[in-house]
Write an enzyme that holds these catalytic residues in place. Sequence first.
Site, PDB file in Angstrom:
ATOM      1  N   CYS A 162       0.835  -1.203   0.000  1.00 26.76           N
ATOM      2  CA  CYS A 162       0.000   0.000   0.000  1.00 26.76           C
ATOM      3  C   CYS A 162       0.873   1.257   0.000  1.00 26.76           C
ATOM      4  O   CYS A 162       1.494   1.563  -1.011  1.00 26.76           O
ATOM      5  CB  CYS A 162      -0.968  -0.053   1.183  1.00 26.76           C
ATOM      6  SG  CYS A 162      -2.388   1.023   1.014  1.00 26.76           S
ATOM      7  N   HIS A 201      -3.418  -5.783   1.085  1.00 27.41           N
ATOM      8  CA  HIS A 201      -2.722  -5.984   2.364  1.00 27.41           C
ATOM      9  C   HIS A 201      -2.639  -7.470   2.728  1.00 27.41           C
ATOM     10  O   HIS A 201      -3.554  -7.989   3.379  1.00 27.41           O
ATOM     11  CB  HIS A 201      -3.478  -5.262   3.479  1.00 27.41           C
ATOM     12  CG  HIS A 201      -3.333  -3.775   3.443  1.00 27.41           C
ATOM     13  ND1 HIS A 201      -2.379  -3.101   4.177  1.00 27.41           N
ATOM     14  CD2 HIS A 201      -4.000  -2.826   2.743  1.00 27.41           C
ATOM     15  CE1 HIS A 201      -2.471  -1.801   3.950  1.00 27.41           C
ATOM     16  NE2 HIS A 201      -3.459  -1.613   3.078  1.00 27.41           N
ATOM     17  N   GLU A 253      -0.936  -8.783   5.031  1.00 25.84           N
ATOM     18  CA  GLU A 253      -0.853  -8.960   6.500  1.00 25.84           C
ATOM     19  C   GLU A 253      -2.236  -8.974   7.150  1.00 25.84           C
ATOM     20  O   GLU A 253      -2.381  -9.382   8.297  1.00 25.84           O
ATOM     21  CB  GLU A 253       0.046  -7.880   7.121  1.00 25.84           C
ATOM     22  CG  GLU A 253      -0.605  -6.523   7.375  1.00 25.84           C
ATOM     23  CD  GLU A 253      -0.717  -5.647   6.124  1.00 25.84           C
ATOM     24  OE1 GLU A 253      -0.489  -6.160   5.007  1.00 25.84           O
ATOM     25  OE2 GLU A 253      -1.056  -4.450   6.279  1.00 25.84           O
TER      26      GLU A 253
END
EC number: 6.3.5.3
Lengths: 221, 84
Positions: A89, A197, A199
């Site tokens: 990002c 993302h 994560e």
Amino acid sequence: MDNFTVGVVVFPGSNCDRDVSWALEGCLDIRTKYLWHESSDLSDVDAIVLPGGFSYGDYLRCGAIARFSPLINALDDFVKSGRRVLGICNGFQILTESGFLPGALTANKNLNFICDDVELDIVSSKGGWFNDGGEKQTIKLPIAHGEGRYHCDSDTLKKLVDDELIALRYKNNPNGSSFDIAGITNEKGNVLGLMPHPERACDETIGGTDGLFTLKSLILK
Amino acid sequence: MDQFAVKVFVRLRPSVLDPAGEATKSASIKLGAEGIKSLRIGKMIEVKIEGNGENEVREKIDLLCDRLFANTVIEDYEYSLEKL
């Protein structure tokens, strides 16, 4: 592998640094170390994540000011050494602003800040960042951005396609990105930048585990 | 040393979509303004800078524009310069 350490860079305004660290340590048992943006000593980390957020308040352009931090200056040698760098990002925006990856990320076509899960096609296996398995595959990852519309000129796009540098494409383009691009690598494959993302997709209880493979691949040589 | 006032204009390249400009154009039409054919939004940066003459200052401003003020992948820039 015991001592393998992933450096997670912290800029003023980063807000996914702890998520990345948690996903690596808690879900994958990979050691992490926070790296303050003013540090230029990268000798004791084996891979680096530039996490999401709003570095330097996104002043001027997203990632424009972060590019001049001592850490990003030191990143050139780190990348040339072949060690792996993952920009997520805002980290992707920083990688394009600093020239590690081509193109730029601009305001979403519809001006919305989009926070959603998106389906992504794995396009290239360069760098081994995604579980390719020899066939085209689809994964689902969350996105959360206002400026994620990938833009590049036609020559750059041709090079990205010809050299298999496009890692991920949106199945349903949410932001107007050129060629539905969601993530790209450098030519060597050791630098990946992506808007989604990984994560935030490392545990079934929060909606999926499609991000695990990408984070785990940080330990690849 | 001479001092100069510099106004830098940074604009999205014509080939790059400007969603904020489009939204503002739409609002302008709702306001009742007629005849708007195009509306695009850029940035203006004002700098006061010292240097030994105009050429040296232009070199500094060129560097700033090219490396920091504009991302030349998506933006063009131009500037005007006035000796104070």
